[in-house]
Design a protein around this motif. Structure first.
Motif, mmCIF file in Angstrom:
data_model
loop_
_atom_site.group_PDB
_atom_site.id
_atom_site.type_symbol
_atom_site.label_atom_id
_atom_site.label_comp_id
_atom_site.label_asym_id
_atom_site.label_seq_id
_atom_site.Cartn_x
_atom_site.Cartn_y
_atom_site.Cartn_z
ATOM 1 N N GLY A 127 0.380 -1.001 0.270
ATOM 2 C CA GLY A 127 0.382 -0.086 -0.033
ATOM 3 C C GLY A 127 0.894 1.384 0.143
ATOM 4 N N TRP A 128 0.294 2.378 0.184
ATOM 5 C CA TRP A 128 1.314 3.569 0.307
ATOM 6 C C TRP A 128 1.357 4.343 1.542
ATOM 7 C CZ3 TRP A 128 -2.723 5.939 2.981
ATOM 8 C CH2 TRP A 128 -4.364 5.789 2.717
ATOM 9 N N ASP A 161 3.460 0.441 9.019
ATOM 10 C CA ASP A 161 3.197 -0.886 9.007
ATOM 11 C C ASP A 161 2.237 -0.701 10.243
ATOM 12 O OD1 ASP A 161 4.789 -1.801 6.742
ATOM 13 O OD2 ASP A 161 5.392 -3.517 8.051
ATOM 14 N N GLN A 162 0.677 -1.878 10.165
ATOM 15 C CA GLN A 162 -0.197 -1.461 10.739
ATOM 16 C C GLN A 162 -0.409 -2.097 11.837
ATOM 17 O OE1 GLN A 162 -4.840 0.055 10.807
ATOM 18 N NE2 GLN A 162 -4.127 -1.808 9.968
ATOM 19 N N VAL A 163 -0.245 -2.611 13.020
ATOM 20 C CA VAL A 163 -0.289 -3.507 13.978
ATOM 21 C C VAL A 163 -1.741 -4.054 14.981
ATOM 22 C CG1 VAL A 163 1.369 -4.536 16.291
ATOM 23 C CG2 VAL A 163 2.797 -3.215 14.510
ATOM 24 N N VAL A 164 -2.014 -4.696 14.977
ATOM 25 C CA VAL A 164 -2.987 -5.137 16.507
ATOM 26 C C VAL A 164 -2.631 -5.556 17.084
ATOM 27 C CG1 VAL A 164 -4.581 -3.621 15.171
ATOM 28 C CG2 VAL A 164 -3.862 -6.143 15.036
ATOM 29 N N GLY A 216 -8.552 -1.710 6.886
ATOM 30 C CA GLY A 216 -7.720 0.000 7.359
ATOM 31 C C GLY A 216 -7.794 -0.027 5.858
ATOM 32 N N THR A 217 -7.172 1.010 5.281
ATOM 33 C CA THR A 217 -6.858 0.438 3.838
ATOM 34 C C THR A 217 -5.532 0.983 3.937
ATOM 35 O OG1 THR A 217 -7.960 3.119 4.232
ATOM 36 C CG2 THR A 217 -9.299 1.682 2.784
ATOM 37 N N GLY A 218 -5.356 0.297 2.439
ATOM 38 C CA GLY A 218 -3.921 1.151 2.446
ATOM 39 C C GLY A 218 -2.501 0.495 2.006
ATOM 40 N N TYR A 219 -3.408 -1.189 2.854
ATOM 41 C CA TYR A 219 -2.055 -1.831 3.694
ATOM 42 C C TYR A 219 -1.939 -2.769 2.732
ATOM 43 C CZ TYR A 219 -2.297 1.102 7.863
ATOM 44 O OH TYR A 219 -1.834 2.569 8.859
ATOM 45 N N GLY A 220 -3.246 -4.011 2.841
ATOM 46 C CA GLY A 220 -3.107 -5.173 2.230
ATOM 47 C C GLY A 220 -2.276 -6.087 3.218
ATOM 48 N N PHE A 221 -2.401 -5.773 3.956
ATOM 49 C CA PHE A 221 -2.088 -6.665 5.843
ATOM 50 C C PHE A 221 -1.728 -6.025 6.939
ATOM 51 C CE2 PHE A 221 1.687 -4.285 4.555
ATOM 52 C CZ PHE A 221 2.500 -4.175 5.835
#
Lengths: 254, 665
Positions: free
Chosen positions: B375-376, B380-383, B451-456
């Motif tokens: 993504g843009w 990186d997103q963490v939960v 969440g948009t823009g990650y894909g993961f």
């Protein structure tokens, strides 16, 4: 005067190496007022010959004249008119139309000819009384006996006064009593109504009612005998003798 | 007089005409049912928008027209052969051919006109029934409305006129050309050998098979190229090839099989094989073209059914991918949450609300691997595992377990290959110096609602997020009622703009960072196109199945009188009644089975190729096999009903004669 004249008629089936000569060069003629039988074992070409004469089938070569007309030359379009005016048919399995009553079956060709209605009724009644089927006229074919059906077929064939009546094993589907009655009817038709009849049969008894018998073998005419003044019994025996000579099936020798 | 004769004949041969009548009524009702579909406003609108869809509808229309034309021609031929003796007698008696063909024409036109109102009625009922089944059984939204339309009726009249002019022209030509001899002896005629030379037959068989393989290969090529739209021309070319192949194979195969059985004496004289093989091959010879058409129809039916379920599955998957929750708002301002909740409460009953945080992983362990594919986002997103499990639970999935030193990647399917094959992410270091080992890469059930823009998404144990910056706050709401498109529109207006930009033309456009997804809205936007296509495919499939079943059943029943005689002979030769039943069953079974085999093979490969187009929008890339077999099952179920009906009807017809009318022929 000849009603029917065949000149070297041939009918071949099949292709190239596998030709069946069903009719192989037959010539004869039938005069007005004759009652002729054609006999032969199964496969001798009787029915094929009759089919050719009745315009149901085409010949391979040769000519067939009915009256003065050569039927091998008649155009498809004129064929219907020709049949209607010159020929009458009697089949082994009657070929009556189930949907019409006996009366209507008999009058069918007159209807097609646009004969006047009163005239038509008169003729139907006349012919029916001569053939002994007056009391079943209103019935339908499936309601009457085989013999009556066949006499209805005779009436239908007769009513237009055709030059020639063609009959294919007319007794084939009948019991012996009905057969005898039918043959007597046909003889009367010939003797009293002046009908010219050509009949194909393999039954000696039937043939013995005729004035002349032609024998076919392998598509050719093998022999011909005339009844002359002989009694029917004597003629019957004579036919049997020829059939023995013919060496066909023993089933023909009774 | 001729008219009177005609009426009488129709009355007398009523039994045969019943078959004729039913066939014509059914044929036109199928046509009418299709007309109704074509004139429904939803389909019309879609055709306006989508060029390809309009083309497909036209092709199907022509094909159905062709099949109906063929079917009616077939029945008229059948009636003609039934009455050949009668017509022969007419000819002998001196009725002209022209009169006979006029009579026959008149009869057929009158009967045809009689069928029309019935066909309209039956067709309408049929279409209602079909849409009921489709919406009910396959759980499609009832978005296509089949209503009675005058246009469809008019169209039916036009088609009727066209078909009858054409078919009767053929019939009249047949009468003109027929010989009186053939009319009188038609019934006793044997079927002609189609291929005089075995070599010709063998070559035709393999050529046809080759054409089929070629078509399949071309088709596969066309759909295998990713990212390139398949060209309509090639697809149409493949369809033509397939049709030729099916006709060729079906026509030659029966003769081929017969040869095998006859050559092998052991096989030939075993059980009732000889009888079956002869019966079957004579059947195929007289109706090879019919069987070919049936096979083509079955192929189309299976493909249409599968397309339909693929579209439906695609729709379901899209929905799960983008909106698994009733309402989700990502990157929300924490202070505004009560505001949103209050607003939602005005419209719906809230069953459950859930707020969770996304944390920043600035080392970008995963997006570095993905490079441009990713993504843009700059992080990186963490939960947290507990939040993640709650998210899964709300979606109706099972929670997962992680050891203290493990983490998990949940990504879209496109990333699966890269992520499972990269060693650098087997162990990652988070910005807070936590070292975690990769437990697994999960792809099933990923959704953009996370969440948009990650894909993961990276899932880590709860303790591991300590020290990481909170990147976003997200709200998930589960409502009792179904959400709607209208609600979504109002709800979006609530969002507080975060960024405003001045456009070139002087207007100011404001954006909100928050991202709202309302399930009802997504459903409604996607629904239109996909559901209509899916519905149309189902509908066409049902029409085709009905046509196929009707042809086979009528064919099977119509000449049972012919078989009556054959079975009587068998019975006189001492075959027991139970064995006769078995033979009848086998005979019809082979007859019904034969046209299905090749279509099953062809349609499977077609769906296999089509799957390349669909696999990224389906839950798994092999799920099409499951759909295929479910659809095959649905098809076979209907087919078997037709088969059994024919079987029992046939048995009754044969049985009629075994009692009284033993010699009745």
């Amino acid at each position: 005067m000849s009603v029917l004249k065949l000149e070297n008629v041939k009918k071949y089936y099949g292709v190239k190496n596998n030709i069946t000569k069903a009719v192989d060069g037959i010539s004869f003629q039938v005069d007005e007022g004759e009652f002729v039988a054609i006999m032969g074992a199964s496969g001798s070409g009787k029915t094929t010959l009759l089919n050719c004469i009745s315009t149901i089938d085409n010949v391979t070569s040769g000519h067939i004249y009915v009256g003065r007309e050569d039927i091998t030359e008649i155009k498809e379009d004129d064929m219907a008119d020709f049949r209607r005016e010159n020929l009458g048919f009697i089949f082994q399995d009657f070929n009556l139309l189930d949907t019409l009553s006996i009366e209507e079956n008999i009058s069918l060709s007159l209807i097609i000819n646009h004969t006047d209605v009163n005239e038509m009724d008169k003729r139907v009644l006349d012919i029916a009384s001569k053939l002994g089927i007056s009391d079943v006229l209103k019935k339908f074919p499936y309601e009457v006996s085989g013999g009556q059906k066949q006499r209805c077929a005779c009436a239908r064939a007769l009513i237009t006064h055709p030059k020639l009546i063609l009959a294919d094993e007319p007794t084939g589907a009948l019991d012996s009593k009905s057969s005898r009655m039918l043959l007597e009817t046909m003889r009367d038709m010939n003797e009293h109504l002046g009908a010219t009849i050509l009949m194909v049969t393999h039954d000696t008894f039937s043939a013995s009612f005729c004035k002349r018998v032609l024998f076919l073998k392998d598509g050719k005419i093998f022999n011909e005998i005339l009844r002359g003044d002989k009694s029917r019994k004597e003629f019957f025996d004579e036919i049997i003798d020829v059939l023995t000579l013919l060496g066909g099936d023993t089933e023909n020798v009774r | 007089m001729l008219g009177k004769l005609a009426v009488r004949n129709v009355k007398r041969s009523a039994k045969d005409y019943v078959i004729y009548f039913i066939t014509v009524v059914l044929a036109f009702s199928f046509l009418f049912a299709f007309n109704l579909l074509g004139s429904s406003s939803e389909v019309l609108e879609l055709s306006d928008v989508m060029n390809n869809f309009a083309i497909v509808m036209h092709v199907v229309n022509i094909f159905i027209l062709f099949v109906v034309c063929f079917l009616i021609n077939y029945t008229i031929k059948f009636m003609f052969s039934k009455r050949s003796l009668e017509f022969g007698t007419y000819l002998l008696l001196g009725i002209k051919k022209k009169q006979i063909s006029n009579l026959f024409t008149l009869e057929n036109v009158l009967l045809g006109l009689l069928t029309l109102p019935l066909a309209i009625f039956v067709g309408y009922i049929l279409s209602l029934l079909m849409s009921f089944i489709i919406t009910g059984l396959f759980e499609l939204e009832s978005i296509v409305h089949i209503t009675f339309s005058i246009e469809a009726v008019l169209l039916l009249f036009v088609y009727f006129a066209f078909i009858y002019v054409f078919v009767l022209f053929l019939a009249r030509r047949r009468i003109r050309k027929v010989k009186i001899y053939d009319l009188l002896y038609l019934e006793k005629k044997n079927e002609e050998k189609q291929f005089r030379k075995n070599k010709v037959r063998n070559v035709s068989f393999f050529v046809s098979l080759g054409l089929g393989i070629l078509a399949m290969a071309l088709f596969f090529q066309e759909f295998h190229r990713l990212g390139v739209d398949p060209s309509m021309a090639t697809v149409l070319f493949c369809i033509v090839l397939i049709i030729f192949s099916i006709y060729g194979v079906v026509i030659t195969l029966a003769d081929f099989l017969l040869k095998v059985v006859l050559k092998n004496k052991k096989l030939k004289y075993q059980k009732d094989y000889l009888f079956l093989a002869r019966t079957f091959s004579s059947k195929v010879k007289t109706m090879s073209f019919t069987l070919g058409t049936i096979s083509v129809l079955i192929t189309f039916t299976l493909i249409a059914l599968n397309l339909s379920s693929l579209f439906k599955a695609m729709f379901d998957y899209q929905l799960e991918l983008s909106a698994p929750y009733d309402i989700s708002v990502t990157e929300i301002d924490e202070n505004e949450i009560p505001l949103y909740l209050d607003f939602i409460k005005e419209h719906y009953t809230i069953e459950e609300e859930f707020v969770y945080h996304g944390y920043t992983e600035s080392n970008r362990n995963v997006s570095k691997v993905l490079g441009e594919l990713g993504g843009w986002r700059e992080y990186d997103q963490v939960v947290k595992l507990s939040d993640y499990n709650k998210l899964l639970e709300l979606k109706g999935d099972k929670p997962l377990q992680l050891e203290q030193d493990e983490y998990l990647i949940h990504a879209t399917r496109e990333f699966e290959d890269i992520l499972t094959n990269t060693s650098s992410i087997q162990e990652i270091i988070l910005p807070n110096d936590e070292v975690l080992k990769l437990k697994d890469v999960v792809t099933d059930g990923y959704t953009y609602a996370w969440g948009t823009g990650y894909g993961f998404l990276l899932v880590v144990p709860d303790d591991a997020v300590e020290g990481l910056a909170v990147e976003s706050t997200n709200l998930i709401v589960d409502t009792k009622e179904e959400t709607t498109e209208e609600f979504a529109k109002v709800f979006e207006r609530l969002l507080v703009p975060d960024i405003c930009e001045e456009e070139d033309d002087g207007y100011t456009v404001c954006y909100s960072l928050a991202n709202v997804t309302v399930r009802g809205n997504v459903e409604a936007t996607n629904n239109g196109f996909i559901t209509i296509v899916s519905f149309v495919c189902f509908y066409i499939a049902f029409i085709f199945i009905s046509v196929v079943g009707t042809i086979l059943a009528i064919q099977g029943l119509s000449d049972s009188s012919k078989y009556k005689y054959r079975y009587q002979v068998l019975s006189k030769l001492g075959v027991k009644e139970s064995e006769l039943d078995k033979t009848i069953f086998r005979q019809l079974f082979v007859f019904f089975l034969f046209p299905v085999i090749y279509p099953i093979i062809i349609s499977f490969f077609t769906v296999f190729s089509l799957n390349h187009l669909f696999q990224f929008v389906l839950t798994t890339d092999t799920v099409y096999i499951l759909y295929y077999f479910i659809n095959l099952f649905v098809f076979l179920l209907i087919y078997i009903i037709y088969f059994l009906t024919t079987y029992f009807g046939f048995k009754r017809n044969i049985g009629d004669s075994q009692g009284g009318g033993f010699f009745a022929r």
